[in-house]
Design an enzyme around this catalytic site. Structure first.
Site, PDB file in Angstrom:
ATOM      1  N   LYS A  50      17.134 103.579  89.347  1.00  0.00           N
ATOM      2  CA  LYS A  50      16.194 102.729  88.627  1.00  0.00           C
ATOM      3  C   LYS A  50      14.944 103.504  88.230  1.00  0.00           C
ATOM      4  CE  LYS A  50      19.295  99.826  89.689  1.00  0.00           C
ATOM      5  NZ  LYS A  50      20.602 100.380  90.078  1.00  0.00           N
ATOM      6  N   ALA A 113      27.592 109.335 114.704  1.00  0.00           N
ATOM      7  CA  ALA A 113      28.036 108.354 115.699  1.00  0.00           C
ATOM      8  C   ALA A 113      29.497 107.988 115.512  1.00  0.00           C
ATOM      9  CB  ALA A 113      27.174 107.096 115.605  1.00  0.00           C
ATOM     10  N   GLY A 269      34.046 103.899  91.146  1.00  0.00           N
ATOM     11  CA  GLY A 269      34.089 103.153  92.405  1.00  0.00           C
ATOM     12  C   GLY A 269      33.680 103.988  93.597  1.00  0.00           C
ATOM     13  N   ARG A 270      33.714 103.354  94.771  1.00  0.00           N
ATOM     14  CA  ARG A 270      33.293 104.001  96.003  1.00  0.00           C
ATOM     15  C   ARG A 270      34.343 103.788  97.087  1.00  0.00           C
ATOM     16  NH1 ARG A 270      28.138 105.640  95.729  1.00  0.00           N
ATOM     17  NH2 ARG A 270      27.931 105.747  98.002  1.00  0.00           N
ATOM     18  N   HIS A 442       4.655  79.524  79.363  1.00  0.00           N
ATOM     19  CA  HIS A 442       4.885  80.061  78.022  1.00  0.00           C
ATOM     20  C   HIS A 442       3.789  81.066  77.700  1.00  0.00           C
ATOM     21  CE1 HIS A 442       5.785  80.167  73.715  1.00  0.00           C
ATOM     22  NE2 HIS A 442       4.471  80.023  73.505  1.00  0.00           N
TER      23      HIS A 442
END
Length: 471
Positions: A50, A113, A269-270, A442
């Site tokens: 971003k 871990a 994708g992952r 507005h």
């Protein structure tokens, strides 16, 4: 072996949020992380992406400043500065997260871990030492990594995943993006904003194939208007190196084509590595490489929970992981949690922005619901006109009869901010009439939400009336 009430594996947006929530509930918690606090989202995903997108947006605004009466003689991109800005943003936010963990008394352990039955968590520390924790409960929040499809040549020097793109933020004149999902189209939008020649190749019939059809189709038109080449139904056959450029061969409607570029981004994708988290003897039920969990994020192993990307069933989104972490910790602590994990907004930070929540019209009808939809076209929205945007809409899906809002899809300015209002409506079962009671300021993009709601009644004020049927 040391004892802990709770050990969390992974300090991404799921793990660190769970750790802080655990501390707030009085649990003695240890958080284990092998790399940077913040995980993929903060360090190699949402946040730096971003930042890069915002730089591209600023450049686009500067180049179009003349439309708004502002004269800027020359605007250009400095990729080194864009890269440094992204790193500064990441470092600032990561430092803030580390301060929060310390302030809440969370024990942060750096190391690799693995979870064993018991549950016991074995941690290999950076200096080669090992430590083990006997835990009352464990939460696995190990995340995911970019996945590469079985395409010849993806090991080439000019092929990158999102990790590599964000590490380098390379200066490119030509970019090919393999994959038209969220990651792919965000990078395509950013580099189009920088002025690069961008080609997007998506194997399925449209961009953003998991979202409402109209969103993907409208985004494709917007990208094409910005100069991108967008090919849906394109099957990439090979990537090869040819001197100082890459050549991507793809099949479209039975015809083989080549496109040349300075770099190729693979955004298909992952993947999760459950085996890397489980020690010998711990077997967790999995589905398509992700750990099966129930509504409280419990796995098939006693006192072991999983959240985030590695947990099956939920969207691989940072805010979903955070919410799941809170749900899991509340279950560990035995306190109620009102978070609705079925109502998670999805956001795409392209130009224009895209956001959706709940069900699309097609999904609702496939679920056996009788629904109707209404839409506000944003071409007449004052803020849209002021900002110089020319395409967008807000669409609301509601049940027939009681008109309960079950979903919404937005493609417009600040869509990722506006979706929160509609997420509240979906999560709380609010009706169109209840939401229409609100007076919206507005000029704002939010007025589009009100106009879409008005359309369920006598009609939106700022839209041409629908044609009346002949009597």
């Amino acid at each position: 072996m040391e004892s802990r009430e709770l050990v969390i594996v992974g300090a991404g947006p799921g793990g660190y949020v769970a750790a802080i929530k655990a501390a707030q509930l009085g649990l003695r918690c240890t958080l284990v992380e092998r790399a940077e606090v913040g995980g993929t989202c903060l360090n190699r995903g949402c946040v730096p992406t971003k930042s890069v997108l915002h730089s591209a947006e600023v450049l686009a605004c500067a180049r179009e400043a003349g439309r708004f009466g502002v004269v800027i003689p020359e605007a250009a991109v400095d990729f080194a500065a864009v890269r440094e800005r992204a790193r500064e943003v990441v470092a600032q936010i990561r430092g803030g997260v580390e301060q929060l963990l310390a302030a809440n008394g969370v024990e942060l352990v750096r190391g690799e871990a693995r979870v064993a039955p018991g549950p016991v968590v074995h941690v290999a520390l950076p200096d080669g030492a090992r430590v083990s924790y006997q835990a009352r409960d464990v939460i696995v929040a190990a995340g995911s990594a970019p996945a590469l499809p079985p395409i010849k040549g993806l090991d080439g020097p000019r092929v990158m995943t999102s990790d590599g793109m964000l590490a380098e933020v390379p200066a490119l004149d030509r970019l090919v993006v393999i994959g038209g999902g969220v990651i792919g189209v965000e990078f395509a939008s950013a580099y189009a904003g920088f002025g690069a020649e961008v080609t997007v190749l998506e194997a399925l019939p449209r961009l953003l194939p998991t979202l409402d059809r109209e969103l993907g189709q409208s985004l494709a038109l917007a990208l094409k208007k910005r100069g991108c080449a967008v090919h849906a139904g394109a099957l990439v056959r090979e990537v090869r190196d040819d001197g100082d450029e890459a050549v991507v061969t793809f099949e479209l409607k039975g015809e083989l084509r080549d496109v040349r570029a300075d770099a190729v981004l693979v955004a298909t994708g992952r993947r999760c590595d459950v085996g890397a988290v489980c020690a010998d003897g711990l077997e967790l039920a999995c589905e398509r490489g992700r750990i099966v969990v129930d509504e409280c994020m419990r796995t098939s192993a006693p006192h072991v929970r999983a959240i985030g990307d590695i947990a099956a069933g939920g969207p691989q989104l940072a805010h979903a992981a955070s919410a799941q972490g809170i749900v899991a910790v509340c279950d560990v602590a035995g306190v109620p949690c009102e978070i609705d994990l079925s109502c998670v907004p999805s956001c795409v930070y392209t130009e224009p922005e895209i956001a959706c929540v709940g069900l699309s019209e097609v999904e609702a009808k496939e679920a056996g619901m009788q629904v109707t939809t209404e839409k506000c076209l944003m071409t007449g929205n004052a803020k849209t006109v002021i900002a110089g945007m020319d395409r967008g809409f807000v669409k609301v899906v509601a049940t027939e009869g009681e008109r309960r809002i079950v979903g919404a899809q937005l493609l417009c300015g600040r869509a990722t901010d506006l979706v929160g209002e509609l997420a509240v409506a979906v999560a709380n079962g609010l009706t169109v009439d209840e939401m229409a009671r609100v007076v919206r300021a507005h000029p704002t993009f939010e007025e589009g939400v009100g106009e879409a709601l008005e359309a369920f009644g006598t009609g939106a004020i700022h839209a041409l009336p629908k044609k009346r049927r002949a009597v």
